[in-house]
Design an enzyme around this catalytic site. Structure first.
Site, short mmCIF file in Angstrom:
data_model
loop_
_atom_site.label_atom_id
_atom_site.label_comp_id
_atom_site.label_asym_id
_atom_site.label_seq_id
_atom_site.Cartn_x
_atom_site.Cartn_y
_atom_site.Cartn_z
N CYS A 103 -18.93 -13.41 -0.63
CA CYS A 103 -19.50 -12.45 -1.58
C CYS A 103 -20.40 -13.12 -2.62
O CYS A 103 -21.23 -12.47 -3.23
CB CYS A 103 -18.39 -11.67 -2.28
SG CYS A 103 -17.34 -10.77 -1.14
N HIS A 145 -21.39 -8.37 -8.58
CA HIS A 145 -20.79 -8.10 -7.27
C HIS A 145 -19.84 -6.91 -7.41
O HIS A 145 -19.01 -6.86 -8.34
CB HIS A 145 -20.04 -9.34 -6.79
CG HIS A 145 -19.25 -9.09 -5.55
ND1 HIS A 145 -19.80 -8.47 -4.45
CD2 HIS A 145 -17.96 -9.35 -5.24
CE1 HIS A 145 -18.88 -8.37 -3.52
NE2 HIS A 145 -17.75 -8.88 -3.97
N ASN A 161 -17.53 -2.51 -1.21
CA ASN A 161 -17.85 -3.93 -1.40
C ASN A 161 -18.62 -4.39 -0.16
O ASN A 161 -18.05 -4.49 0.92
CB ASN A 161 -16.53 -4.70 -1.57
CG ASN A 161 -16.72 -6.20 -1.67
OD1 ASN A 161 -17.78 -6.73 -1.35
ND2 ASN A 161 -15.67 -6.89 -2.08
N1 COA Z 1 -3.64 3.44 0.87
C1 COA Z 1 -2.43 3.74 0.40
N2 COA Z 1 -1.52 2.83 0.03
C2 COA Z 1 -1.87 1.54 0.15
C3 COA Z 1 -3.12 1.14 0.63
C4 COA Z 1 -4.03 2.15 1.01
N3 COA Z 1 -5.26 1.89 1.48
N4 COA Z 1 -3.19 -0.20 0.64
C5 COA Z 1 -2.02 -0.65 0.17
N5 COA Z 1 -1.21 0.41 -0.13
C6 COA Z 1 0.13 0.39 -0.66
C7 COA Z 1 0.85 -0.90 -0.40
O1 COA Z 1 1.45 -0.88 0.87
C8 COA Z 1 1.86 -0.92 -1.52
O2 COA Z 1 2.94 -0.08 -1.16
P1 COA Z 1 4.45 -0.45 -1.58
O3 COA Z 1 4.44 -0.46 -3.07
O4 COA Z 1 5.22 0.65 -0.96
O5 COA Z 1 4.70 -1.80 -0.99
C9 COA Z 1 1.14 -0.25 -2.68
O6 COA Z 1 0.05 0.49 -2.08
C10 COA Z 1 0.57 -1.23 -3.68
O7 COA Z 1 -0.10 -2.26 -2.96
P2 COA Z 1 -0.85 -3.42 -3.71
O8 COA Z 1 -1.48 -4.31 -2.70
O9 COA Z 1 0.04 -4.02 -4.73
O10 COA Z 1 -1.98 -2.57 -4.46
P3 COA Z 1 -2.94 -3.02 -5.58
O11 COA Z 1 -2.73 -2.20 -6.79
O12 COA Z 1 -2.97 -4.53 -5.75
O13 COA Z 1 -4.34 -2.58 -4.97
C11 COA Z 1 -6.24 -3.61 -3.91
C12 COA Z 1 -4.80 -3.17 -3.77
C13 COA Z 1 -6.67 -4.22 -2.61
C14 COA Z 1 -7.08 -2.37 -4.20
C15 COA Z 1 -6.35 -4.60 -5.09
O14 COA Z 1 -5.37 -5.60 -4.98
C16 COA Z 1 -7.69 -5.25 -5.16
O15 COA Z 1 -8.70 -4.61 -5.41
N6 COA Z 1 -7.75 -6.57 -5.01
C17 COA Z 1 -9.01 -7.31 -5.04
C18 COA Z 1 -9.71 -7.13 -3.73
C19 COA Z 1 -11.11 -7.65 -3.74
O16 COA Z 1 -11.84 -7.43 -4.68
N7 COA Z 1 -11.49 -8.33 -2.67
C20 COA Z 1 -12.81 -8.81 -2.46
C21 COA Z 1 -13.15 -9.88 -3.39
S1 COA Z 1 -14.79 -10.35 -3.18
#
Ligand code: COA
Length: 344
Positions: free
Chosen positions: A130, A271, A301
């Site tokens: 990215c 980004h 993204n």
């Molecule tokens: N829909 C519904 N539920 C989902 C899901 C989806 N698409 N993806 C994950 N979940 C669930 C998980 O299974 C988890 O369930 P549980 O509590 O029963 O175990 C719950 O949601 C929370 O998951 P978690 O991974 O802790 O969520 P989060 O608040 O961290 O959000 C992201 C997930 C990916 C949105 C977040 O971590 C994020 O944006 N991270 C950065 C990613 C990024 O920017 N990447 C590129 C960098 S260049």
């Protein structure tokens, strides 16, 4: 030692010259993949995705229509050349930042050069996920200042849909496909050009975001051995923490190096990883909304495509004017993070 003039080092660009971004262009596929579409494919909801990421829809290539990373690059750079009122034959280097090229040999840049008619231009791909476009922009500027090239086509493009597992809801909801391009060239206005840049990497964080190609990588990353190869793996929480902290550090470091304040910057072109990550930096530095463009709701993204897509959309909307100070910021897999601060 030979004294032939052929062996003399290329003279650096004199300080009476500057470097300018002469044109920009972008391209996204027509096909829209909305959160509602994902609801039909996965155990997810529009509400969950919007709340956690700010994303409502993203664009994805349709391979049946012949769309690919390469076709997006050709269109984006072609549009940037048109915007700069230039012919492809005037380019003497093309750098394509991508981690989803349809081939590594040849580099995508070589085929893009051939398709656009940039005969004789050097061409190579640069991989920094990215952060790729920002790294490529800094590289292009340095090469122009060093006197090695006059006119460089810089493209950031990723076809993330080609490396996503659409059964993995924790990753696939985030990403889309896009390309953006800028033509960087010498100008006789010395006020224009890059003021400062920062580029960093911390390879110890690689297992937080990677594309497994071999079972050994899965073992080294501590992932289950039945994880599919060739599909992006991410530890969302770890990447979130990394992004929030590095993003703020990067803004501080760039301002410090340039001896400028937040108020003096006209645009922060960032980004688009997650609306919450952008918002946290905006609030922390008191950056007004109009100075930090957000389009993640429509495009998700798009990795290396996201910064140049934002920049092109801002320019085409007439929001960027000559002489403004623009800070480009990105972070991603590697882990990598970088900035590029320009006087346009
Ligand atoms: N829909 C519904 N539920 C989902 C899901 C989806 N698409 N993806 C994950 N979940 C669930 C998980 O299974 C988890 O369930 P549980 O509590 O029963 O175990 C719950 O949601 C929370 O998951 P978690 O991974 O802790 O969520 P989060 O608040 O961290 O959000 C992201 C997930 C990916 C949105 C977040 O971590 C994020 O944006 N991270 C950065 C990613 C990024 O920017 N990447 C590129 C960098 S260049």
């Amino acid at each position: 030692m030979s004294t032939s003039s052929n062996n003399m080092p290329t003279p650096a660009l004199p300080s009476t010259f500057g470097v300018r971004i002469a044109g920009t262009g972008s391209c996204v596929p027509d096909r829209v993949l909305s959160n509602k579409d994902l609801e039909k494919m996965l155990d997810t909801s529009d509400e969950w995705i919007v709340q956690r990421t700010g994303i409502r829809e993203r664009r994805i290539c349709d391979p049946e229509k012949g769309e690919s990373n390469r076709t997006l690059c050709v269109k984006a750079l072609g549009r940037a050349l048109e915007d700069a009122h230039m012919q492809a034959s005037e380019l003497d280097l093309i750098i394509i930042a991508t981690c989803t090229g349809e081939s590594t040999v040849p580099a995508v840049a070589c085929r893009v050069a051939a398709e656009l008619g940039a005969e004789g231009a050097a061409a190579f791909d640069l991989v920094a996920a990215c952060s790729g476009f920002v790294f490529a922009l800094n590289t292009a500027h340095a090469l122009v200042r060093a006197g090695a090239f006059n006119t460089v086509g810089v493209v950031g493009c990723d076809q993330m849909s080609s490396i996503l597992d659409y059964t993995d809801r924790s990753v696939c909801i985030l990403f889309g496909d896009a390309a953006g391009a800028a033509v960087v060239r010498v100008t006789d206005d010395p006020a224009k050009g890059l003021i400062t840049q920062c580029m960093h990497a911390d390879g110890t964080g690689w297992p937080d975001l990677y594309l497994p190609r071999h079972a050994e990588q899965l073992i080294a990353a501590g992932a289950s051995e039945d994880t599919p190869l060739g599909k992006l793996k991410m530890n969302g929480r770890a990447v979130y923490k990394f992004a929030v902290s590095r993003f703020s550090e990067l803004i501080e470091e760039t301002l410090q190096k340039a001896n400028l304040t937040v108020e003096q910057i006209d645009h922060f072109v960032c980004h688009q990883s997650n609306a919450r990550i952008l918002e946290s930096a905006r609030e922390r530095f008191g950056i007004p909304e109009e100075k930090m463009y957000v389009n993640i709701d429509h495009y998700g993204n798009s990795s290396a495509g996201s910064v140049p897509l934002c920049f092109d959309q801002l320019r085409q909307a007439g929001k960027i004017t000559d002489g403004q100070l623009v800070m480009f910021l990105a972070f991603g897999a590697g882990l990598t993070w970088g900035s590029s601060l320009w006087r346009l």
